[in-house]
Structure formats: structure tokens, C-alpha cells
Write a protein that holds these residues in place. Structure first.
Motif, mmCIF file in Angstrom:
data_model
loop_
_atom_site.group_PDB
_atom_site.id
_atom_site.type_symbol
_atom_site.label_atom_id
_atom_site.label_comp_id
_atom_site.label_asym_id
_atom_site.label_seq_id
_atom_site.Cartn_x
_atom_site.Cartn_y
_atom_site.Cartn_z
ATOM 1 N N GLN A 86 -11.401 30.482 13.784
ATOM 2 C CA GLN A 86 -11.801 32.089 13.358
ATOM 3 C C GLN A 86 -12.280 32.933 14.532
ATOM 4 O O GLN A 86 -12.282 34.018 14.536
ATOM 5 N N LEU A 87 -13.236 32.121 15.305
ATOM 6 C CA LEU A 87 -14.200 32.564 16.134
ATOM 7 C C LEU A 87 -13.988 31.818 17.634
ATOM 8 O O LEU A 87 -14.317 30.765 17.373
ATOM 9 N N ILE A 88 -14.193 32.644 18.559
ATOM 10 C CA ILE A 88 -13.912 32.315 20.000
ATOM 11 C C ILE A 88 -15.223 32.793 20.672
ATOM 12 O O ILE A 88 -15.239 34.052 20.691
ATOM 13 N N LEU A 89 -16.315 32.044 21.074
ATOM 14 C CA LEU A 89 -17.320 32.380 21.848
ATOM 15 C C LEU A 89 -17.244 32.275 23.303
ATOM 16 O O LEU A 89 -16.996 30.820 23.550
ATOM 17 N N LEU A 90 -17.690 33.012 24.093
ATOM 18 C CA LEU A 90 -17.519 32.817 25.319
ATOM 19 C C LEU A 90 -18.563 32.964 26.145
ATOM 20 O O LEU A 90 -19.386 34.159 25.999
ATOM 21 N N SER A 91 -19.435 31.702 26.826
ATOM 22 C CA SER A 91 -20.720 31.807 27.229
ATOM 23 C C SER A 91 -20.697 32.712 28.625
ATOM 24 O O SER A 91 -20.081 32.443 29.449
ATOM 25 N N SER A 92 -22.105 33.077 28.796
ATOM 26 C CA SER A 92 -22.173 33.941 29.997
ATOM 27 C C SER A 92 -22.693 32.753 31.148
ATOM 28 O O SER A 92 -22.719 33.288 32.283
#
Length: 265
Positions: A202-208
Motif C-alpha cells: 500500500q506504501l512505497i518509501l524511496l530512501s534518500s
């Protein structure tokens, strides 16, 4: 004094260390927070905080490729490293010459224990204890997303690499109420687009960091998972386990609020 690190190694320090080499960015930041700026002799090229103080120190290479001649020139009386971030061969070579204290971090509690021990190693126990209490208080106030939602956290592109199990990022995701869809895989698995689509987070987090994901990459993941909310997040807030944890609960709470608001729309 005799000390045991988080990997079970014992080191002896005859006196408070005066020439410390730090091999891990988040632990370097911790040393400066504890007031040890004048006793930090060397650090890695990835130790970027606190600016500009780190620029005054000797660079001893990267976290996985030490320049031994630079370290030897500093004649350190304490080296601080980490099992995951450093490479075993390099650490073993340093252990032949110097006291090397290693952290091994998977949870918030591991990080807090590391801080307490670094305080003992360096004679800054009082400041370390105060820091730990502040961090504990911050995390106690963190309200996870209700109800938990499935999530994927990406650290690399070409090939895609995500966060699996048994690492601090997975632990922080859980603290937020984000259920890691790749928690049944090794620590940092390579993920195909098909695997991501099948997992359907449901959620995709893209790291810096370590890959510098930017807003321009959101569309790429949105095309693979049209139903998912895709966000770029500050990787330091999910993976740095030193004094930066002071600021993490407030940042995570903001992420939780944004995710909750988006899921309601």
C-alpha cells in the motif's frame, strides 16, 4: 578497563581514549554530540555530520575500504566500528593493532545500548544517559498509523534493492505501523518489478540514501504499483542509529500523518 562490544569481543583501555577513529557516520555524529570533537582523530569520507566540524578531521577512507596507512599515522587508542557497515577483513586487520569496539544494531534498544557503552568507553556516561532518556521519551510518544499498512522501502535502483529483515530500518518501519512486505527476505534483497507488483504494498518509501532517490523517481514506482502511495523519505531518519535518533520520532510522526491523510482520501 575491560569492555565487551556488541559482537562479544573484549578490549582493554588503560585510560580514557584521546585519539578516536570512527568508521561509521551515525556513530561519528554521536561522538561529536557527546562533546568529543577534540578527541576524534579520524573518520570516513561518509561521515558528513556534524558539518563543518567533520571537515577538520583526517579521512581514513570509506566504510568498506580503509586506508590503513592513514589510520597508522593517527595511532588511535580506540576505533569504533559496526558489523554491518564495515568489512570483516578490514576490522580483523585493525584488531591486530588497536582496540576496536564494534556495534551490532538491529533495534532501537541495540542503538541505545551502543550509546551507553560509547559513553562508558569515553567517560561521557552522564551525557549519554541524558541522550538515551530523551530518545526513549520521543519514541514513547510516536503514534503508529492505525491500522498497520503494508509497505516496501527501497534503498537502491538499477537493480532495485529493498529492505528485508533483521536490520534497523525494518525495526523503524514497524514502529511506524508499516508492515514490511519483504520482511521474509534477507537483509537487503534485490527485487524485480514482478516481485514488487506481486507484493502489492500500500506504501512505497524511496530512501534518500544510499541511492539518492528524488521526486522524479516516484512515477517509475507508481507505474508498477498504481494503487500504492509512493513517497521519498529522509534515509538518515530511518537508518542512522546515533544521536540523530533524537530527531527521528518527530520526523516519523509527520510521515505517519501524511500517509494516514493520503489513505483517507
Amino acid at each position: 578497563m575491560l569492555f565487551t562490544d556488541q559482537m562479544g569481543h573484549q578490549i582493554t583501555l588503560p585510560a580514557l581514549p584521546q585519539r578516536i577513529v570512527s568508521l561509521v557516520p551515525s556513530q561519528t555524529e554521536l561522538l561529536f554530540y557527546l562533546g568529543l570533537a577534540d578527541r576524534v582523530a579520524g573518520l570516513t569520507k561518509f561521515c558528513i555530520r556534524p558539518q563543518p566540524l567533520v571537515k577538520q578531521k583526517t579521512i581514513i577512507g570509506g566504510t568498506k575500504n580503509f586506508r590503513f596507512e592513514e589510520i597508522d599515522a593517527l595511532q588511535p587508542d580506540l576505533i569504533i566500528g559496526n558489523k554491518e557497515e564495515n568489512y570483516r577483513e578490514g576490522i580483523e586487520a585493525l584488531q591486530q593493532k588497536y582496540p576496536v569496539w564494534m556495534s551490532d544494531i538491529y533495534t532501537l534498544e541495540d542503538a541505545l545500548q551502543m550509546m551507553q557503552e560509547v559513553g562508558r568507553l569515553t567517560g561521557t556516561e552522564a551525557k549519554a544517559t541524558d541522550l538515551i532518556q530523551q530518545i526513549r521519551s520521543g519514541f514513547r510518544s510516536l503514534q503508529p498509523v492505525p491500522p498497520p499498512i503494508s509497505a516496501a522501502y527501497f534503498i537502491w535502483r538499477e537493480p532495485y534493492m529493498a529492505v528485508g529483515s533483521h536490520n534497523i530500518i525494518d525495526h523503524i518501519l514497524q514502529r511506524c505501523g508499516f508492515r514490511n512486505v519483504f520482511s521474509d527476505l534477507p537483509r537487503y534483497p534485490q527485487i524485480t518489478p514482478e516481485q514488487l507488483q506481486k507484493a502489492a504494498p500500500q506504501l512505497i518509501l524511496l530512501s534518500s540514501e544510499p541511492y539518492p532517490f528524488k521526486e522524479k523517481h516516484i512515477a517509475e514506482f507508481q507505474a508498477l504499483c498504481p494503487q500504492a502511495l509512493v513517497k521519498v523519505v529522509d534515509g538518515e531518519m530511518f537508518s542512522w542509529y546515533g544521536s540523530r535518533l533524537l530527531y527521528v520520532p518527530a520526523y516519523l510522526q509527520q510521515v505517519v500523518r501524511e500517509v494516514s491523510a493520503a489513505s483517507e482520501n
